[in-house]
Design a protein around this motif. Structure first.
Motif, PDB file in Angstrom:
ATOM      1  N   THR A  64       0.913  -1.069  -0.033  1.00 24.29           N
ATOM      2  CA  THR A  64       0.186  -0.028  -0.002  1.00 24.29           C
ATOM      3  C   THR A  64       0.758   1.337  -0.039  1.00 24.29           C
ATOM      4  O   THR A  64       0.656   2.140  -0.677  1.00 24.29           O
ATOM      5  CB  THR A  64      -1.097   0.000   1.139  1.00 24.29           C
ATOM      6  N   TRP A  65       2.272   1.189   0.557  1.00 20.14           N
ATOM      7  CA  TRP A  65       2.819   2.264   0.511  1.00 20.14           C
ATOM      8  C   TRP A  65       3.412   2.500  -0.737  1.00 20.14           C
ATOM      9  O   TRP A  65       3.438   3.901  -1.116  1.00 20.14           O
ATOM     10  CB  TRP A  65       4.078   2.247   1.577  1.00 20.14           C
ATOM     11  N   PHE A  66       3.795   1.673  -1.499  1.00 18.36           N
ATOM     12  CA  PHE A  66       4.197   1.808  -2.745  1.00 18.36           C
ATOM     13  C   PHE A  66       3.047   2.077  -3.747  1.00 18.36           C
ATOM     14  O   PHE A  66       3.336   2.601  -4.714  1.00 18.36           O
ATOM     15  CB  PHE A  66       5.096   0.650  -3.478  1.00 18.36           C
ATOM     16  N   MET A  67       1.868   1.723  -3.512  1.00 21.51           N
ATOM     17  CA  MET A  67       0.489   2.237  -4.223  1.00 21.51           C
ATOM     18  C   MET A  67       0.331   3.538  -4.138  1.00 21.51           C
ATOM     19  O   MET A  67      -0.169   4.515  -5.241  1.00 21.51           O
ATOM     20  CB  MET A  67      -0.517   1.439  -3.942  1.00 21.51           C
ATOM     21  N   VAL A  68       0.772   4.185  -3.041  1.00 25.83           N
ATOM     22  CA  VAL A  68       0.379   5.581  -2.623  1.00 25.83           C
ATOM     23  C   VAL A  68       1.528   6.678  -3.202  1.00 25.83           C
ATOM     24  O   VAL A  68       1.570   7.597  -3.472  1.00 25.83           O
ATOM     25  CB  VAL A  68       0.182   5.842  -1.147  1.00 25.83           C
ATOM     26  N   LEU A  69       2.632   5.775  -3.205  1.00 24.58           N
ATOM     27  CA  LEU A  69       3.906   6.673  -3.670  1.00 24.58           C
ATOM     28  C   LEU A  69       3.859   7.339  -5.020  1.00 24.58           C
ATOM     29  O   LEU A  69       3.861   8.662  -4.955  1.00 24.58           O
ATOM     30  CB  LEU A  69       5.047   5.796  -3.711  1.00 24.58           C
ATOM     31  N   PRO A  70       3.225   6.962  -6.077  1.00 28.11           N
ATOM     32  CA  PRO A  70       2.923   7.487  -7.391  1.00 28.11           C
ATOM     33  C   PRO A  70       2.190   8.805  -7.249  1.00 28.11           C
ATOM     34  O   PRO A  70       1.959   9.704  -7.976  1.00 28.11           O
ATOM     35  CB  PRO A  70       2.691   6.529  -8.395  1.00 28.11           C
ATOM     36  N   LYS A  71       1.122   8.718  -6.204  1.00 30.24           N
ATOM     37  CA  LYS A  71       0.129   9.860  -6.050  1.00 30.24           C
ATOM     38  C   LYS A  71       0.570  10.914  -5.301  1.00 30.24           C
ATOM     39  O   LYS A  71       0.050  12.067  -5.553  1.00 30.24           O
ATOM     40  CB  LYS A  71      -1.227   9.260  -5.415  1.00 30.24           C
ATOM     41  N   THR A  72       1.778  10.537  -4.658  1.00 31.75           N
ATOM     42  CA  THR A  72       2.346  11.880  -3.724  1.00 31.75           C
ATOM     43  C   THR A  72       3.437  12.378  -4.428  1.00 31.75           C
ATOM     44  O   THR A  72       3.751  13.638  -3.985  1.00 31.75           O
ATOM     45  CB  THR A  72       2.278  11.425  -2.493  1.00 31.75           C
ATOM     46  N   ALA A  73       4.153  11.590  -5.054  1.00 34.22           N
ATOM     47  CA  ALA A  73       5.479  12.012  -5.466  1.00 34.22           C
ATOM     48  C   ALA A  73       5.166  12.919  -7.053  1.00 34.22           C
ATOM     49  O   ALA A  73       4.270  12.459  -7.512  1.00 34.22           O
ATOM     50  CB  ALA A  73       6.398  10.943  -5.667  1.00 34.22           C
ATOM     51  N   PRO A  74       6.277  13.669  -7.281  1.00 37.07           N
ATOM     52  CA  PRO A  74       6.070  14.115  -8.539  1.00 37.07           C
ATOM     53  C   PRO A  74       6.110  13.015  -9.731  1.00 37.07           C
ATOM     54  O   PRO A  74       6.790  12.083  -9.496  1.00 37.07           O
ATOM     55  CB  PRO A  74       7.438  14.877  -8.919  1.00 37.07           C
ATOM     56  N   THR A  75       5.419  13.491 -10.712  1.00 33.22           N
ATOM     57  CA  THR A  75       5.570  12.400 -11.876  1.00 33.22           C
ATOM     58  C   THR A  75       6.844  12.162 -12.262  1.00 33.22           C
ATOM     59  O   THR A  75       7.717  12.941 -12.651  1.00 33.22           O
ATOM     60  CB  THR A  75       4.788  13.017 -13.093  1.00 33.22           C
ATOM     61  N   LEU A  76       7.265  10.744 -12.583  1.00 34.65           N
ATOM     62  CA  LEU A  76       8.383  10.372 -12.696  1.00 34.65           C
ATOM     63  C   LEU A  76       8.358  10.028 -14.409  1.00 34.65           C
ATOM     64  O   LEU A  76       7.515   9.445 -14.837  1.00 34.65           O
ATOM     65  CB  LEU A  76       8.496   8.647 -12.162  1.00 34.65           C
TER      66      LEU A  76
END
Length: 150
Positions: free
Chosen positions: A85-97
């Motif tokens: 779940t942490w890695f699922m939230v990561l793309p939503k909170t971090a700048p677009t990679l």
């Protein structure tokens, strides 16, 4: 002094069971209890290590009981839930990679993150369990300065 009156919409106690996202959220939050108890078990082991060899062996024997094995299995499942779940939230909170001018898909970020986490965990387990090949184990051992890190 007057009491402030606010409207509170009545909600049933099982409101969180109606949406799978809320169920995962509640499981993740409930897992904090298991992690707290797990930390206490580890601290207890450190305490017994300072007492005597017999106390430490008793603690290790307790860890081999079916109840403690089941507890550790549940704690491991919750740790896996937290990781995913942490890695699922990561793309939503971090700048677009972006990679090579293209946006990296969210699924790729999750898969690579979980895969890297699993690979590192397996490497550390193999190192601690003494399962690394002798040359690699020696190279890892040389990363730590004599006398430990300071």
């Amino acid at each position: 002094m007057t009491e402030v009156r606010t409207y509170r919409r009545p909600m049933p106690a099982d409101w969180w069971t109606r949406n799978p996202s809320y169920v995962v959220y509640m499981l993740r939050e409930a897992s904090a209890v298991f992690f707290f108890v797990y930390a206490l078990v580890l601290l207890w082991g450190l305490y017994t290590l300072t007492q005597s060899e017999a106390a430490y062996d008793g603690w290790r024997a307790l860890l081999a009981t079916p109840a403690m094995i089941a507890f550790h299995a549940v704690a491991a499942a919750f740790a896996l839930l937290h990781t995913v779940t942490w890695f699922m939230v990561l793309p939503k909170t971090a700048p677009t990679l972006r990679l090579g001018g293209r946006i990296v898909p969210v699924a790729a970020v999750v898969v690579v993150g979980v895969g890297a986490s699993a690979a590192i965990s397996l490497f550390v387990y193999a190192w601690v369990a003494g399962l690394l090949p002798p040359g690699l184990a020696e190279a890892v051992r040389n990363l730590v300065p004599p006398g430990g890190a300071s």
